[in-house]
Design a protein around this motif. Structure first.
Motif, short mmCIF file in Angstrom:
data_model
loop_
_atom_site.label_atom_id
_atom_site.label_comp_id
_atom_site.label_asym_id
_atom_site.label_seq_id
_atom_site.Cartn_x
_atom_site.Cartn_y
_atom_site.Cartn_z
N SER A 1 -16.82 -11.79 8.35
CA SER A 1 -16.58 -11.15 7.06
C SER A 1 -16.21 -9.68 7.28
O SER A 1 -16.40 -9.13 8.37
CB SER A 1 -17.84 -11.26 6.19
N GLU A 2 -15.69 -9.04 6.25
CA GLU A 2 -15.40 -7.61 6.31
C GLU A 2 -16.68 -6.79 6.25
O GLU A 2 -16.71 -5.62 6.64
CB GLU A 2 -14.46 -7.21 5.17
N ARG A 3 -17.75 -7.38 5.73
CA ARG A 3 -19.01 -6.65 5.59
C ARG A 3 -19.86 -6.80 6.85
O ARG A 3 -19.77 -7.81 7.55
CB ARG A 3 -19.80 -7.18 4.38
N GLU A 4 -20.69 -5.82 7.10
CA GLU A 4 -21.59 -5.86 8.24
C GLU A 4 -22.95 -6.38 7.81
O GLU A 4 -23.37 -6.21 6.66
CB GLU A 4 -21.76 -4.47 8.86
N PRO B 1 -20.49 -8.06 12.09
CA PRO B 1 -20.03 -8.52 10.78
C PRO B 1 -20.81 -9.73 10.30
O PRO B 1 -21.31 -10.53 11.10
CB PRO B 1 -18.57 -8.88 11.03
N HIS C 1 -6.63 -11.75 15.97
CA HIS C 1 -7.22 -11.24 14.74
C HIS C 1 -8.02 -12.26 13.92
O HIS C 1 -8.78 -11.86 13.05
CB HIS C 1 -6.12 -10.68 13.82
N ARG C 2 -7.86 -13.56 14.17
CA ARG C 2 -8.46 -14.55 13.27
C ARG C 2 -9.05 -15.74 14.03
O ARG C 2 -8.69 -16.89 13.80
CB ARG C 2 -7.43 -15.02 12.23
N LYS D 1 -12.47 -7.41 16.08
CA LYS D 1 -12.22 -5.98 16.01
C LYS D 1 -12.34 -5.30 17.36
O LYS D 1 -11.55 -4.43 17.72
CB LYS D 1 -13.18 -5.33 15.00
#
Length: 250
Positions: free
Chosen positions: A44-47, A54, A99-100, A190
Protein backbone atom coordinates in the motif's frame (compact mmCIF):
# COMPACT_ATOMS: atom_id res chain seq x y z
CA UNK A 1 4.35 -23.16 -16.04
CA UNK A 2 1.35 -22.76 -13.80
CA UNK A 3 -2.05 -22.94 -15.50
CA UNK A 4 -4.37 -23.88 -12.62
CA UNK A 5 -4.20 -23.50 -8.88
CA UNK A 6 -6.40 -23.50 -5.80
CA UNK A 7 -7.08 -21.28 -2.80
CA UNK A 8 -9.19 -23.03 -0.21
CA UNK A 9 -8.06 -21.33 3.02
CA UNK A 10 -10.38 -19.18 5.08
CA UNK A 11 -10.17 -15.37 4.85
CA UNK A 12 -8.98 -15.36 8.46
CA UNK A 13 -6.05 -17.67 7.62
CA UNK A 14 -5.11 -15.50 4.64
CA UNK A 15 -5.26 -12.35 6.75
CA UNK A 16 -2.94 -13.86 9.32
CA UNK A 17 -0.53 -15.39 6.78
CA UNK A 18 -0.13 -12.29 4.62
CA UNK A 19 -0.73 -9.54 7.19
CA UNK A 20 -3.05 -7.64 4.86
CA UNK A 21 -5.30 -4.77 5.88
CA UNK A 22 -8.58 -6.51 5.09
CA UNK A 23 -10.14 -8.91 2.64
CA UNK A 24 -13.72 -9.69 1.76
CA UNK A 25 -15.28 -13.04 2.47
CA UNK A 26 -15.06 -15.51 -0.41
CA UNK A 27 -15.70 -19.24 -0.95
CA UNK A 28 -12.98 -21.90 -1.36
CA UNK A 29 -11.81 -22.15 -4.96
CA UNK A 30 -10.51 -25.52 -6.13
CA UNK A 31 -9.92 -24.81 -9.81
CA UNK A 32 -8.71 -21.27 -10.49
CA UNK A 33 -8.15 -20.77 -14.21
CA UNK A 34 -6.71 -18.06 -16.48
CA UNK A 35 -8.86 -14.95 -17.14
CA UNK A 36 -10.64 -15.45 -13.81
CA UNK A 37 -10.33 -12.93 -10.96
CA UNK A 38 -7.66 -13.91 -8.45
CA UNK A 39 -6.74 -12.60 -5.01
CA UNK A 40 -3.38 -10.79 -4.93
CA UNK A 41 -1.54 -8.81 -2.27
CA UNK A 42 0.42 -5.64 -2.98
CA UNK A 43 2.17 -2.95 -0.95
CA UNK A 44 0.00 0.00 0.00
CA UNK A 45 1.01 3.66 -0.22
CA UNK A 46 0.55 3.92 3.55
CA UNK A 47 3.09 2.78 6.10
CA UNK A 48 2.33 0.45 8.97
CA UNK A 49 1.96 2.26 12.30
CA UNK A 50 5.29 2.38 14.11
CA UNK A 51 7.18 1.03 11.08
CA UNK A 52 8.70 2.31 7.87
CA UNK A 53 7.32 -0.74 6.04
CA UNK A 54 4.27 -0.27 3.80
CA UNK A 55 0.92 -1.76 4.70
CA UNK A 56 -0.35 -4.56 2.50
CA UNK A 57 -3.58 -4.42 0.58
CA UNK A 58 -5.55 -7.23 -1.01
CA UNK A 59 -7.28 -6.80 -4.35
CA UNK A 60 -8.75 -8.83 -7.16
CA UNK A 61 -6.94 -8.96 -10.48
CA UNK A 62 -7.58 -10.72 -13.78
CA UNK A 63 -5.24 -13.66 -14.22
CA UNK A 64 -3.76 -12.70 -17.55
CA UNK A 65 -1.21 -9.90 -17.63
CA UNK A 66 -1.66 -7.00 -20.07
CA UNK A 67 1.25 -4.54 -20.33
CA UNK A 68 0.31 -0.87 -20.19
CA UNK A 69 1.60 -0.18 -23.69
CA UNK A 70 -0.83 -2.63 -25.37
CA UNK A 71 -3.31 -0.76 -27.58
CA UNK A 72 -5.89 -3.52 -28.07
CA UNK A 73 -5.94 -6.36 -25.54
CA UNK A 74 -7.97 -8.50 -27.94
CA UNK A 75 -4.92 -8.75 -30.20
CA UNK A 76 -2.49 -9.54 -27.39
CA UNK A 77 -1.66 -13.10 -26.21
CA UNK A 78 -2.72 -14.25 -22.75
CA UNK A 79 0.25 -13.92 -20.39
CA UNK A 80 -0.54 -15.99 -17.31
CA UNK A 81 3.11 -16.70 -16.44
CA UNK A 82 6.34 -14.72 -16.57
CA UNK A 83 9.72 -16.46 -16.68
CA UNK A 84 11.70 -15.30 -13.65
CA UNK A 85 14.98 -15.59 -15.55
CA UNK A 86 14.00 -12.96 -18.12
CA UNK A 87 11.27 -10.85 -16.46
CA UNK A 88 13.59 -7.90 -15.85
CA UNK A 89 14.56 -7.84 -19.53
CA UNK A 90 11.23 -8.41 -21.29
CA UNK A 91 9.35 -5.30 -22.33
CA UNK A 92 6.08 -6.86 -21.15
CA UNK A 93 7.24 -7.34 -17.55
CA UNK A 94 10.17 -4.97 -16.96
CA UNK A 95 8.19 -2.12 -15.39
CA UNK A 96 6.07 -4.40 -13.21
CA UNK A 97 9.15 -6.24 -11.99
CA UNK A 98 10.55 -2.94 -10.79
CA UNK A 99 7.42 -1.26 -9.48
CA UNK A 100 4.55 -3.74 -9.02
CA UNK A 101 5.62 -7.03 -7.48
CA UNK A 102 2.83 -8.91 -5.71
CA UNK A 103 2.10 -12.03 -3.70
CA UNK A 104 -0.53 -14.54 -4.81
CA UNK A 105 -1.81 -16.72 -1.96
CA UNK A 106 -2.34 -20.38 -2.80
CA UNK A 107 -3.15 -23.75 -1.27
CA UNK A 108 -1.34 -25.55 -4.11
CA UNK A 109 -1.36 -25.87 -7.89
CA UNK A 110 -2.04 -28.39 -10.63
CA UNK A 111 0.41 -29.63 -13.23
CA UNK A 112 0.15 -32.17 -16.02
CA UNK A 113 2.63 -34.86 -16.92
CA UNK A 114 2.47 -35.06 -20.69
CA UNK A 115 3.74 -38.34 -22.19
CA UNK A 116 5.37 -38.39 -25.63
CA UNK A 117 2.85 -37.94 -28.44
CA UNK A 118 3.76 -41.26 -30.03
CA UNK A 119 2.50 -43.15 -26.98
CA UNK A 120 -1.05 -41.91 -27.50
CA UNK A 121 -1.47 -41.69 -23.73
CA UNK A 122 -3.44 -38.85 -22.13
CA UNK A 123 -1.84 -36.26 -19.88
CA UNK A 124 -1.94 -37.06 -16.18
CA UNK A 125 -2.86 -34.20 -13.80
CA UNK A 126 -1.28 -33.83 -10.37
CA UNK A 127 -2.38 -31.80 -7.37
CA UNK A 128 0.84 -30.30 -6.02
CA UNK A 129 0.37 -29.21 -2.44
CA UNK A 130 2.56 -28.16 0.50
CA UNK A 131 3.79 -31.32 2.19
CA UNK A 132 2.99 -29.87 5.62
CA UNK A 133 -0.26 -28.22 4.56
CA UNK A 134 -1.13 -24.58 5.01
CA UNK A 135 -0.75 -21.60 2.72
CA UNK A 136 2.02 -20.47 0.39
CA UNK A 137 2.48 -17.37 -1.75
CA UNK A 138 3.57 -17.26 -5.39
CA UNK A 139 5.62 -14.33 -6.58
CA UNK A 140 3.68 -12.36 -9.17
CA UNK A 141 3.48 -9.15 -11.18
CA UNK A 142 0.67 -6.62 -11.42
CA UNK A 143 -0.32 -4.16 -14.15
CA UNK A 144 -3.35 -1.89 -14.32
CA UNK A 145 -4.43 -1.83 -17.94
CA UNK A 146 -6.38 1.14 -19.29
CA UNK A 147 -8.34 0.43 -22.45
CA UNK A 148 -9.20 2.91 -25.17
CA UNK A 149 -12.67 3.48 -23.71
CA UNK A 150 -11.17 4.65 -20.42
CA UNK A 151 -11.99 1.54 -18.37
CA UNK A 152 -9.29 0.03 -16.18
CA UNK A 153 -8.61 -3.51 -15.02
CA UNK A 154 -5.90 -4.90 -12.75
CA UNK A 155 -4.10 -7.82 -14.39
CA UNK A 156 -1.58 -10.29 -13.00
CA UNK A 157 0.91 -13.00 -13.94
CA UNK A 158 2.60 -15.71 -11.87
CA UNK A 159 6.39 -15.87 -12.00
CA UNK A 160 7.86 -19.29 -12.81
CA UNK A 161 11.30 -20.83 -12.46
CA UNK A 162 13.01 -24.16 -13.05
CA UNK A 163 11.34 -27.13 -11.40
CA UNK A 164 12.79 -28.68 -8.26
CA UNK A 165 13.39 -32.42 -7.85
CA UNK A 166 9.80 -33.07 -6.74
CA UNK A 167 8.23 -31.44 -9.80
CA UNK A 168 10.87 -32.22 -12.42
CA UNK A 169 9.44 -35.64 -13.28
CA UNK A 170 6.13 -33.96 -14.15
CA UNK A 171 7.12 -30.61 -15.68
CA UNK A 172 10.29 -28.58 -16.14
CA UNK A 173 8.81 -25.37 -14.66
CA UNK A 174 7.16 -24.41 -11.37
CA UNK A 175 5.83 -21.23 -9.76
CA UNK A 176 8.19 -19.03 -7.76
CA UNK A 177 7.36 -19.45 -4.05
CA UNK A 178 8.25 -16.47 -1.85
CA UNK A 179 9.04 -17.52 1.76
CA UNK A 180 6.93 -15.81 4.40
CA UNK A 181 9.97 -14.22 6.01
CA UNK A 182 10.76 -12.54 2.68
CA UNK A 183 7.31 -11.05 1.98
CA UNK A 184 8.33 -7.54 3.04
CA UNK A 185 11.46 -7.51 0.89
CA UNK A 186 9.63 -8.85 -2.16
CA UNK A 187 6.81 -6.31 -1.90
CA UNK A 188 9.13 -3.37 -1.22
CA UNK A 189 9.45 -1.93 -4.71
CA UNK A 190 10.59 1.46 -3.41
CA UNK A 191 13.97 0.40 -2.04
CA UNK A 192 14.41 -3.14 -3.41
CA UNK A 193 15.31 -3.17 -7.09
CA UNK A 194 14.85 -6.40 -9.07
CA UNK A 195 18.53 -7.30 -8.69
CA UNK A 196 18.13 -7.10 -4.91
CA UNK A 197 15.37 -9.74 -4.87
CA UNK A 198 16.81 -11.98 -7.58
CA UNK A 199 17.82 -14.52 -4.95
CA UNK A 200 14.12 -15.18 -4.28
CA UNK A 201 13.49 -16.34 -7.85
CA UNK A 202 14.76 -19.86 -7.20
CA UNK A 203 13.10 -23.30 -7.22
CA UNK A 204 11.41 -24.15 -3.93
CA UNK A 205 13.11 -26.60 -1.59
CA UNK A 206 12.72 -30.21 -2.75
CA UNK A 207 10.75 -31.17 0.36
CA UNK A 208 8.25 -28.29 0.23
CA UNK A 209 5.71 -29.97 -2.08
CA UNK A 210 4.23 -33.36 -2.66
CA UNK A 211 2.66 -34.35 -5.99
CA UNK A 212 -0.64 -36.24 -5.76
CA UNK A 213 -2.11 -37.83 -8.92
CA UNK A 214 -5.74 -36.82 -9.44
CA UNK A 215 -8.45 -37.48 -12.00
CA UNK A 216 -8.98 -35.49 -15.18
CA UNK A 217 -11.91 -33.62 -13.59
CA UNK A 218 -9.57 -30.65 -13.19
CA UNK A 219 -9.26 -30.40 -16.97
CA UNK A 220 -12.69 -28.74 -17.14
CA UNK A 221 -12.97 -25.26 -15.67
CA UNK A 222 -16.63 -25.92 -14.85
CA UNK A 223 -15.57 -28.51 -12.25
CA UNK A 224 -14.93 -26.61 -9.03
CA UNK A 225 -15.41 -28.95 -6.05
CA UNK A 226 -13.06 -30.64 -3.57
CA UNK A 227 -13.33 -33.90 -5.51
CA UNK A 228 -10.73 -32.44 -7.90
CA UNK A 229 -8.07 -33.04 -5.27
CA UNK A 230 -9.02 -36.63 -4.42
CA UNK A 231 -5.98 -38.89 -4.97
CA UNK A 232 -6.14 -41.70 -7.50
CA UNK A 233 -3.93 -44.74 -8.05
CA UNK A 234 -1.66 -44.88 -11.08
CA UNK A 235 -0.72 -48.03 -12.92
CA UNK A 236 2.48 -46.31 -14.03
CA UNK A 237 3.53 -43.82 -11.36
CA UNK A 238 6.07 -41.10 -12.05
CA UNK A 239 9.58 -42.40 -11.54
CA UNK A 240 11.78 -40.24 -9.31
CA UNK A 241 14.37 -38.22 -11.22
CA UNK A 242 17.90 -39.59 -11.41
CA UNK A 243 20.36 -38.15 -8.93
CA UNK A 244 22.86 -35.98 -10.75
CA UNK A 245 25.23 -35.48 -7.82
CA UNK A 246 27.64 -32.58 -8.05
CA UNK A 247 26.76 -31.94 -11.69
CA UNK A 248 23.18 -30.98 -10.83
CA UNK A 249 22.18 -27.42 -11.65
CA UNK A 250 19.41 -27.60 -9.05
Amino acid sequence: MCGRYALTATPEDILQFLSVIDIEDFPPRYNIAPTQPILVVAASERERPGSNLPERRALLARWGFIPGWVKDARDFPLLINARAETATEKASFRAAMRHRRILIPTSGFYEWRRPPKETGLPSQPYWIRPRRGGLLAFGGLLETYASADGSEVDTAAILTTKANATIRGIHDRMPVVVPQEEFARWLDCKTQEPRMVADLLQPAADDLFEAVPVSDLVNKVANMGPELQKPISLADPVAPPKTLGQMSFF
